[in-house]
Design a protein around this motif. Structure first.
Motif, PDB file in Angstrom:
ATOM      1  N   VAL A   1       0.856  -1.184   0.000  1.00 48.88           N
ATOM      2  CA  VAL A   1       0.000   0.000   0.000  1.00 48.88           C
ATOM      3  C   VAL A   1       0.895   1.238   0.000  1.00 48.88           C
ATOM      4  O   VAL A   1       2.111   1.145   0.206  1.00 48.88           O
ATOM      5  N   ILE A   2       0.290   2.391  -0.228  1.00 51.10           N
ATOM      6  CA  ILE A   2       1.044   3.637  -0.331  1.00 51.10           C
ATOM      7  C   ILE A   2       1.941   3.878   0.882  1.00 51.10           C
ATOM      8  O   ILE A   2       3.089   4.317   0.762  1.00 51.10           O
ATOM      9  N   GLN A   3       1.425   3.586   2.055  1.00 52.56           N
ATOM     10  CA  GLN A   3       2.201   3.805   3.277  1.00 52.56           C
ATOM     11  C   GLN A   3       3.552   3.101   3.231  1.00 52.56           C
ATOM     12  O   GLN A   3       4.550   3.578   3.773  1.00 52.56           O
ATOM     13  N   ASP A   4       3.612   1.966   2.528  1.00 53.66           N
ATOM     14  CA  ASP A   4       4.840   1.164   2.469  1.00 53.66           C
ATOM     15  C   ASP A   4       5.979   1.852   1.722  1.00 53.66           C
ATOM     16  O   ASP A   4       7.146   1.513   1.917  1.00 53.66           O
ATOM     17  N   ILE A   5       5.653   2.810   0.841  1.00 55.80           N
ATOM     18  CA  ILE A   5       6.699   3.406   0.002  1.00 55.80           C
ATOM     19  C   ILE A   5       7.087   4.820   0.451  1.00 55.80           C
ATOM     20  O   ILE A   5       7.949   5.451  -0.157  1.00 55.80           O
ATOM     21  N   LEU A   6       6.453   5.304   1.514  1.00 60.32           N
ATOM     22  CA  LEU A   6       6.690   6.677   1.935  1.00 60.32           C
ATOM     23  C   LEU A   6       7.949   6.822   2.790  1.00 60.32           C
ATOM     24  O   LEU A   6       8.281   5.948   3.592  1.00 60.32           O
ATOM     25  N   GLN A   7       8.633   7.941   2.577  1.00 60.36           N
ATOM     26  CA  GLN A   7       9.787   8.289   3.394  1.00 60.36           C
ATOM     27  C   GLN A   7       9.333   9.078   4.632  1.00 60.36           C
ATOM     28  O   GLN A   7       8.236   9.630   4.664  1.00 60.36           O
TER      29      GLN A   7
ATOM     30  N   ILE B   1      -0.009  13.149  -1.504  1.00 63.20           N
ATOM     31  CA  ILE B   1      -0.012  12.493  -0.201  1.00 63.20           C
ATOM     32  C   ILE B   1      -0.649  13.424   0.828  1.00 63.20           C
ATOM     33  O   ILE B   1      -0.161  14.552   1.032  1.00 63.20           O
ATOM     34  N   PRO B   2      -1.738  12.997   1.466  1.00 63.81           N
ATOM     35  CA  PRO B   2      -2.378  13.849   2.473  1.00 63.81           C
ATOM     36  C   PRO B   2      -1.476  14.027   3.695  1.00 63.81           C
ATOM     37  O   PRO B   2      -0.738  13.116   4.068  1.00 63.81           O
ATOM     38  N   GLN B   3      -1.528  15.205   4.304  1.00 67.68           N
ATOM     39  CA  GLN B   3      -0.741  15.504   5.499  1.00 67.68           C
ATOM     40  C   GLN B   3      -1.649  16.152   6.550  1.00 67.68           C
ATOM     41  O   GLN B   3      -2.512  16.964   6.206  1.00 67.68           O
TER      42      GLN B   3
ATOM     43  N   PRO C   1      11.273  12.018  -5.441  1.00 69.01           N
ATOM     44  CA  PRO C   1      11.768  11.131  -6.491  1.00 69.01           C
ATOM     45  C   PRO C   1      12.021   9.703  -5.989  1.00 69.01           C
ATOM     46  O   PRO C   1      11.730   8.734  -6.705  1.00 69.01           O
ATOM     47  N   ARG C   2      12.521   9.563  -4.768  1.00 65.25           N
ATOM     48  CA  ARG C   2      12.762   8.221  -4.229  1.00 65.25           C
ATOM     49  C   ARG C   2      11.453   7.466  -4.051  1.00 65.25           C
ATOM     50  O   ARG C   2      11.373   6.256  -4.319  1.00 65.25           O
ATOM     51  N   GLU C   3      10.427   8.162  -3.615  1.00 66.45           N
ATOM     52  CA  GLU C   3       9.125   7.513  -3.472  1.00 66.45           C
ATOM     53  C   GLU C   3       8.556   7.114  -4.830  1.00 66.45           C
ATOM     54  O   GLU C   3       7.903   6.074  -4.964  1.00 66.45           O
ATOM     55  N   CYS C   4       8.805   7.930  -5.846  1.00 68.44           N
ATOM     56  CA  CYS C   4       8.390   7.570  -7.207  1.00 68.44           C
ATOM     57  C   CYS C   4       9.113   6.308  -7.662  1.00 68.44           C
ATOM     58  O   CYS C   4       8.513   5.432  -8.305  1.00 68.44           O
ATOM     59  N   ALA C   5      10.391   6.219  -7.328  1.00 71.01           N
ATOM     60  CA  ALA C   5      11.162   5.019  -7.670  1.00 71.01           C
ATOM     61  C   ALA C   5      10.547   3.797  -6.998  1.00 71.01           C
ATOM     62  O   ALA C   5      10.375   2.738  -7.624  1.00 71.01           O
TER      63      ALA C   5
END
Length: 382
Positions: A244-250, A308-310, A320-324
């Motif tokens: 899920v999205i949470q897994d790729i976030l910095q 990404i909601p904050q 860019p790293r999250e896009c990768a």
């Protein structure tokens, strides 16, 4: 950032270099850089692994997403081609090899022999008018007539010249409907004329990454080598659990990725206007426990398709790293270009683990058919 070096040349070498740059229409820096890269590429190729299960070439290589996929499937890349200079920089940083440039200027006979041709070729319309005229005159037409002037033509001429055991082509889902379906029809006809058994399917990257990303994958096997009794299924094996999205976030993301009040207001007003008109255009807030929309090459403009909601502040763009990560690239993958270029590169790339899955299916099918051929040869001898 580019580094500077100073070199001394003998008069004869300098004169020859000056003459060459004049004829080639390139700067001394470009010529020397290319010569050094070719030297380093040659040195690297001489030390390539011999234990590879198969060889492949990487056409329209981008930043090497396909290369990673086929490397992981046990392959050895023996040639790569990509014209974009920024993509070449990223490719070189990660594979210590700079791809060739303009594919239209490459003599197919100079490309190394290989088992699998891999290409994420651009989608272009074909000139049907010339073909129709030939048909009316009762004259045969082939891929050379139908695809001339397009980059798919270069894929075909390399297939014809090198006859790899198989190929894998990747493109946007809309390839099927492009130019009212004529483009895809010509592609299938051309591959069939080259005597390859073709299979295709639209696959979604969300089985491997938290992104809805549909792409058409076209796979072909050489009928001259394996006959017509070829079967292939896109039996991909999704990862479990699905990310899920949470897994790729910095964590601790720089504030510069947070949307300004001006941009956020604009995106909300833009979305409201189109919603009122009955259109589906607008920004996309990615659910942290779900998947995002498709990342595109235009992401650098405003990031609107994947925000990404904050808490207590405006949403932000992906880094860019999250896009990768959203495309399944490993964290060891080096990002050596500006954010703008990185967004374009990852937006144009492939979902690496999905392509790896397909690559392994292709290799398994080749191995099976090679074994059948070997068994038949033994029976004939006996």
């Amino acid at each position: 950032m580019a580094k500077q070096i100073h070199i001394r040349l003998d008069d004869t070498v300098y004169e020859a270099l000056s003459e060459y740059t004049g004829v080639a229409g390139k700067s001394v820096q470009d010529c020397v850089s290319k010569a050094l890269i070719q030297l380093l590429n040659k040195q690297k190729s001489e030390g390539k692994k011999e234990e590879a299960l198969f060889t492949f070439i990487d056409l329209f290589a981008g930043i090497g997403g396909m290369r990673i996929a086929f490397d992981r499937a046990g392959g050895q890349c023996v040639y790569s081609n990509e014209w974009n200079k920024y993509s070449q920089q990223t490719y070189y940083a990660n594979f210590s090899e700079q791809p060739d440039g303009d594919i239209t200027q490459v003599d197919a006979s100079n490309i190394p022999d290989h088992d699998i041709l891999v290409a994420g070729f651009p989608c272009q319309p074909f000139s049907i008018a010339g073909v129709s005229k030939k048909n009316s005159l009762g004259r045969a037409t082939g891929f050379e007539d139908k695809t001339q002037g397009t980059l798919f033509f270069d894929v075909c001429r390399i297939l014809k010249s090198k006859r790899p055991k198989a190929f894998m082509l990747e493109n946007v889902k809309n390839l099927c409907s492009h130019d009212k379906g004529r483009t895809f029809k010509v592609i299938l006809e051309s591959l069939d004329e080259l005597d390859y058994q073709v299979f295709y399917k639209i696959l979604d990257g969300q089985n491997f990454v938290p992104q809805h990303r549909e792409r058409i994958v076209i796979v072909g096997f050489d009928r001259k080598r394996y006959g017509k009794d070829i079967n292939f299924n896109f039996d991909i094996t999704p990862v479990d659990p699905k990310p899920v999205i949470q897994d790729i976030l910095q964590t601790n993301v720089d504030e510069r990725y947070t949307l300004s009040d001006k941009l956020w207001t604009y995106l909300q007003n833009y979305a409201a206007k189109h919603k009122a008109a009955g259109n589906g255009f607008g920004y996309g807030l990615a659910p942290l426990n779900g998947i995002s929309r498709t990342l595109s090459a235009r992401y650098y403009k405003d990031g609107s398709e994947v925000l990404i909601p904050q808490a207590d502040k405006n949403p932000r763009k992906l880094t860019p790293r999250e896009c990768a990560r959203l495309q399944g690239f490993p964290d060891t993958f080096k990002i050596v270009v500006s954010d703008t270029q990185a967004y374009k590169q990852f937006g144009n790339s492939v979902v690496v683990p999905l392509m790896e899955n397909v690559a392994k299916l292709i290799v398994t099918e080749i191995d099976k058919m090679e074994q059948i051929q070997k068994d038949n040869s033994v029976e004939e001898v006996v």
